[in-house]
Write a protein that holds these residues in place. Sequence first.
Motif, PDB file in Angstrom:
ATOM      1  N   THR A   1       3.955  -0.844  -6.739  1.00 10.38           N
ATOM      2  CA  THR A   1       4.395   0.254  -7.607  1.00 10.38           C
ATOM      3  C   THR A   1       3.589   0.271  -8.900  1.00 10.38           C
ATOM      4  O   THR A   1       3.119   1.322  -9.343  1.00 10.38           O
ATOM      5  CB  THR A   1       5.896   0.129  -7.910  1.00 10.38           C
ATOM      6  OG1 THR A   1       6.637   0.235  -6.702  1.00 10.38           O
ATOM      7  CG2 THR A   1       6.351   1.212  -8.881  1.00 10.38           C
ATOM      8  N   GLY A   2       3.414  -0.894  -9.510  1.00  8.11           N
ATOM      9  CA  GLY A   2       2.644  -0.968 -10.746  1.00  8.11           C
ATOM     10  C   GLY A   2       1.204  -0.525 -10.563  1.00  8.11           C
ATOM     11  O   GLY A   2       0.650   0.204 -11.393  1.00  8.11           O
ATOM     12  N   VAL A   3       0.582  -0.951  -9.480  1.00 10.70           N
ATOM     13  CA  VAL A   3      -0.798  -0.556  -9.202  1.00 10.70           C
ATOM     14  C   VAL A   3      -0.887   0.962  -9.029  1.00 10.70           C
ATOM     15  O   VAL A   3      -1.807   1.611  -9.541  1.00 10.70           O
ATOM     16  CB  VAL A   3      -1.327  -1.279  -7.953  1.00 10.70           C
ATOM     17  CG1 VAL A   3      -2.709  -0.759  -7.562  1.00 10.70           C
ATOM     18  CG2 VAL A   3      -1.389  -2.789  -8.193  1.00 10.70           C
TER      19      VAL A   3
ATOM     20  N   CYS B   1       5.700   9.378  -7.974  1.00  8.48           N
ATOM     21  CA  CYS B   1       7.000   9.094  -8.607  1.00  8.48           C
ATOM     22  C   CYS B   1       7.244   7.600  -8.540  1.00  8.48           C
ATOM     23  O   CYS B   1       7.487   7.051  -7.469  1.00  8.48           O
ATOM     24  CB  CYS B   1       8.114   9.850  -7.896  1.00  8.48           C
ATOM     25  SG  CYS B   1       9.792   9.446  -8.491  1.00  8.48           S
ATOM     26  N   ALA B   2       7.177   6.938  -9.676  1.00  5.93           N
ATOM     27  CA  ALA B   2       7.327   5.487  -9.717  1.00  5.93           C
ATOM     28  C   ALA B   2       8.711   5.051  -9.239  1.00  5.93           C
ATOM     29  O   ALA B   2       8.844   4.020  -8.565  1.00  5.93           O
ATOM     30  CB  ALA B   2       7.078   4.977 -11.135  1.00  5.93           C
ATOM     31  N   SER B   3       9.731   5.827  -9.575  1.00  7.69           N
ATOM     32  CA  SER B   3      11.082   5.445  -9.159  1.00  7.69           C
ATOM     33  C   SER B   3      11.237   5.510  -7.647  1.00  7.69           C
ATOM     34  O   SER B   3      11.868   4.636  -7.035  1.00  7.69           O
ATOM     35  CB  SER B   3      12.119   6.340  -9.837  1.00  7.69           C
ATOM     36  OG  SER B   3      12.151   6.110 -11.237  1.00  7.69           O
ATOM     37  N   SER B   4      10.659   6.536  -7.020  1.00  4.61           N
ATOM     38  CA  SER B   4      10.694   6.627  -5.564  1.00  4.61           C
ATOM     39  C   SER B   4      10.009   5.420  -4.937  1.00  4.61           C
ATOM     40  O   SER B   4      10.500   4.815  -3.982  1.00  4.61           O
ATOM     41  CB  SER B   4      10.011   7.910  -5.092  1.00  4.61           C
ATOM     42  OG  SER B   4      10.725   9.053  -5.515  1.00  4.61           O
ATOM     43  N   SER B   5       8.852   5.071  -5.483  1.00  2.00           N
ATOM     44  CA  SER B   5       8.100   3.922  -4.983  1.00  2.00           C
ATOM     45  C   SER B   5       8.910   2.640  -5.120  1.00  2.00           C
ATOM     46  O   SER B   5       8.993   1.829  -4.191  1.00  2.00           O
ATOM     47  CB  SER B   5       6.792   3.795  -5.770  1.00  2.00           C
ATOM     48  OG  SER B   5       6.154   2.567  -5.500  1.00  2.00           O
ATOM     49  N   TRP B   6       9.517   2.452  -6.269  1.00  3.70           N
ATOM     50  CA  TRP B   6      10.293   1.229  -6.530  1.00  3.70           C
ATOM     51  C   TRP B   6      11.442   1.096  -5.532  1.00  3.70           C
ATOM     52  O   TRP B   6      11.690   0.014  -5.000  1.00  3.70           O
ATOM     53  CB  TRP B   6      10.834   1.265  -7.953  1.00  3.70           C
ATOM     54  CG  TRP B   6      11.463  -0.007  -8.429  1.00  3.70           C
ATOM     55  CD1 TRP B   6      12.790  -0.325  -8.393  1.00  3.70           C
ATOM     56  CD2 TRP B   6      10.797  -1.124  -9.041  1.00  3.70           C
ATOM     57  NE1 TRP B   6      12.994  -1.570  -8.943  1.00  3.70           N
ATOM     58  CE2 TRP B   6      11.793  -2.085  -9.356  1.00  3.70           C
ATOM     59  CE3 TRP B   6       9.473  -1.395  -9.366  1.00  3.70           C
ATOM     60  CZ2 TRP B   6      11.484  -3.301  -9.968  1.00  3.70           C
ATOM     61  CZ3 TRP B   6       9.171  -2.612  -9.976  1.00  3.70           C
ATOM     62  CH2 TRP B   6      10.165  -3.542 -10.271  1.00  3.70           C
ATOM     63  N   LEU B   7      12.121   2.197  -5.249  1.00  2.00           N
ATOM     64  CA  LEU B   7      13.252   2.139  -4.329  1.00  2.00           C
ATOM     65  C   LEU B   7      12.804   1.859  -2.903  1.00  2.00           C
ATOM     66  O   LEU B   7      13.515   1.183  -2.149  1.00  2.00           O
ATOM     67  CB  LEU B   7      14.062   3.432  -4.391  1.00  2.00           C
ATOM     68  CG  LEU B   7      14.775   3.685  -5.716  1.00  2.00           C
ATOM     69  CD1 LEU B   7      15.745   4.856  -5.579  1.00  2.00           C
ATOM     70  CD2 LEU B   7      15.515   2.458  -6.208  1.00  2.00           C
ATOM     71  N   VAL B   8      11.635   2.347  -2.517  1.00  4.76           N
ATOM     72  CA  VAL B   8      11.100   1.997  -1.199  1.00  4.76           C
ATOM     73  C   VAL B   8      10.808   0.494  -1.146  1.00  4.76           C
ATOM     74  O   VAL B   8      11.101  -0.176  -0.151  1.00  4.76           O
ATOM     75  CB  VAL B   8       9.835   2.827  -0.885  1.00  4.76           C
ATOM     76  CG1 VAL B   8       9.076   2.255   0.308  1.00  4.76           C
ATOM     77  CG2 VAL B   8      10.234   4.279  -0.612  1.00  4.76           C
ATOM     78  N   GLY B   9      10.256  -0.055  -2.241  1.00  9.64           N
ATOM     79  CA  GLY B   9      10.017  -1.495  -2.298  1.00  9.64           C
ATOM     80  C   GLY B   9      11.302  -2.298  -2.278  1.00  9.64           C
ATOM     81  O   GLY B   9      11.388  -3.340  -1.613  1.00  9.64           O
ATOM     82  N   ILE B  10      12.321  -1.829  -2.990  1.00 10.57           N
ATOM     83  CA  ILE B  10      13.620  -2.505  -2.999  1.00 10.57           C
ATOM     84  C   ILE B  10      14.251  -2.478  -1.606  1.00 10.57           C
ATOM     85  O   ILE B  10      14.774  -3.479  -1.111  1.00 10.57           O
ATOM     86  CB  ILE B  10      14.564  -1.843  -4.025  1.00 10.57           C
ATOM     87  CG1 ILE B  10      14.093  -2.139  -5.454  1.00 10.57           C
ATOM     88  CG2 ILE B  10      16.006  -2.297  -3.824  1.00 10.57           C
ATOM     89  CD1 ILE B  10      14.203  -3.586  -5.886  1.00 10.57           C
TER      90      ILE B  10
ATOM     91  N   ASP C   1       0.821  -1.214   0.000  1.00  8.79           N
ATOM     92  CA  ASP C   1       0.000   0.000   0.000  1.00  8.79           C
ATOM     93  C   ASP C   1       0.854   1.263   0.000  1.00  8.79           C
ATOM     94  O   ASP C   1       0.508   2.263  -0.649  1.00  8.79           O
ATOM     95  CB  ASP C   1      -0.942  -0.007   1.194  1.00  8.79           C
ATOM     96  CG  ASP C   1      -2.085  -1.012   1.034  1.00  8.79           C
ATOM     97  OD1 ASP C   1      -2.263  -1.531  -0.089  1.00  8.79           O
ATOM     98  OD2 ASP C   1      -2.792  -1.270   2.023  1.00  8.79           O
ATOM     99  N   VAL C   2       1.964   1.246   0.733  1.00  8.83           N
ATOM    100  CA  VAL C   2       2.877   2.391   0.737  1.00  8.83           C
ATOM    101  C   VAL C   2       3.431   2.630  -0.670  1.00  8.83           C
ATOM    102  O   VAL C   2       3.444   3.762  -1.171  1.00  8.83           O
ATOM    103  CB  VAL C   2       4.012   2.178   1.748  1.00  8.83           C
ATOM    104  CG1 VAL C   2       5.178   3.144   1.490  1.00  8.83           C
ATOM    105  CG2 VAL C   2       3.500   2.355   3.172  1.00  8.83           C
ATOM    106  N   CYS C   3       3.863   1.559  -1.323  1.00  8.61           N
ATOM    107  CA  CYS C   3       4.429   1.706  -2.667  1.00  8.61           C
ATOM    108  C   CYS C   3       3.378   2.199  -3.657  1.00  8.61           C
ATOM    109  O   CYS C   3       3.680   3.003  -4.545  1.00  8.61           O
ATOM    110  CB  CYS C   3       5.027   0.377  -3.128  1.00  8.61           C
ATOM    111  SG  CYS C   3       6.579  -0.059  -2.294  1.00  8.61           S
TER     112      CYS C   3
END
Length: 399
Positions: A247-249, A86-95, A77-79
């Motif tokens: 992130t995709g969602v 910002c998709a890149s910000s989200s992706w890095l939080v997931g990583i 949900d955070v991502c």
Amino acid sequence: MTHPNSRDRLPQRAAEAQLIHMARFVAPAVAAHVEQTEQQRTLAEPSAKALREAGLFTLGTPRRHGGHGAGVRTAVDVCAELAAGCASSSWLVGIAYGAALFASQLPDAVRTEIWASDPDALLCGAANPSGTVTAVPGGLELGGRWPWISGIDHAAWVLLGIVREDRGRPERGLALVPASELAVADTWHMAGMRGTGSRTATAEQLFVPDERFVSFAEIAEGIGVRRHPGEARVVFPLSINLPLVGTGVGIARGALELVVRDLAGGKRSISPLHTHTADAAPHQLNIAQAATLIDSARLHVRRAADEIDEAAREGRRPDLETRARLRMDGSHAMRCARDAVSLLLDTAGASSFSDDSALQRAWRDIGTASRHAALSVETSRELYGRVLLGRPLPHTDVV
């Protein structure tokens, strides 16, 4: 009937709800620097600072080491909230979430080394095995290249995928190294997810003590809960992969909001049949179908995350059929999100492909992110089909 542990989880649930609220609050801040992030091909420093100060890089850090120890549902949900900005910000939080879960499987002495001096330390890594590995007294010596390490520019520690020999047999796993001991090659030149800074790490004769290595088999078998009683079990690899689906969602949901706002605001139609695009039945159907696809994606990934969190709290690993289904849930959700964005672009039209269009960025980002190897629909379908039909699978710890 109340679950016997539900009272104990109430404070954690409140804390995790606050994390989602924080992500919603931070999303406009990272969105304000999305163009800088893209141009630099790495996360803009104001965005990194905002995420760090919000505590979102430590979603997966154990609570006893100053992190949130958040569940997978919260990370998803955070991502999703961040990706709309910002998709890149989200992706890095997931990583960072997944890397912290990996590192949390290591012995207490190593965990203290990581987080005692910097509870906000960002971790990242590359799970695919690469480089060369030589056994030396007390550990391993690594050399070579590890490509596509998202977030390495901002990381304090990096997990490198390797294969070492264990009693004459190959053993896949991860070696933890300080980011300062790696050289970084600027190899990230991609159409989408440009701001993730997924560059290549290189090393030469890099020593890694034995205690900084953990195998995928050990993670799958639950070494973390044996070493650290009271913590939730990591359901490998699903616990690590699903936040990336979030992130995709979020990308798709952000695209839907843009198109609906544009059409509801009176966008004029190029068709001779209608004055406004919103009056055209085909576009109404596209919007409805895209919204339903996004709902489907959200429902699938949340169902998978909830099942994983339940298994993690109970300290068990789901059976093979369930794991194959949950992997299919994640891959299907990501494909639904990608299909939704494609429909939205059909309605938004060719102008959406201009360089300054947020929809064009969403198209590039979802096109790149959805093709990550861990989220491949083709692989997930084959695995799930084989399991359902009772066909054999090769021995692997990554299903």
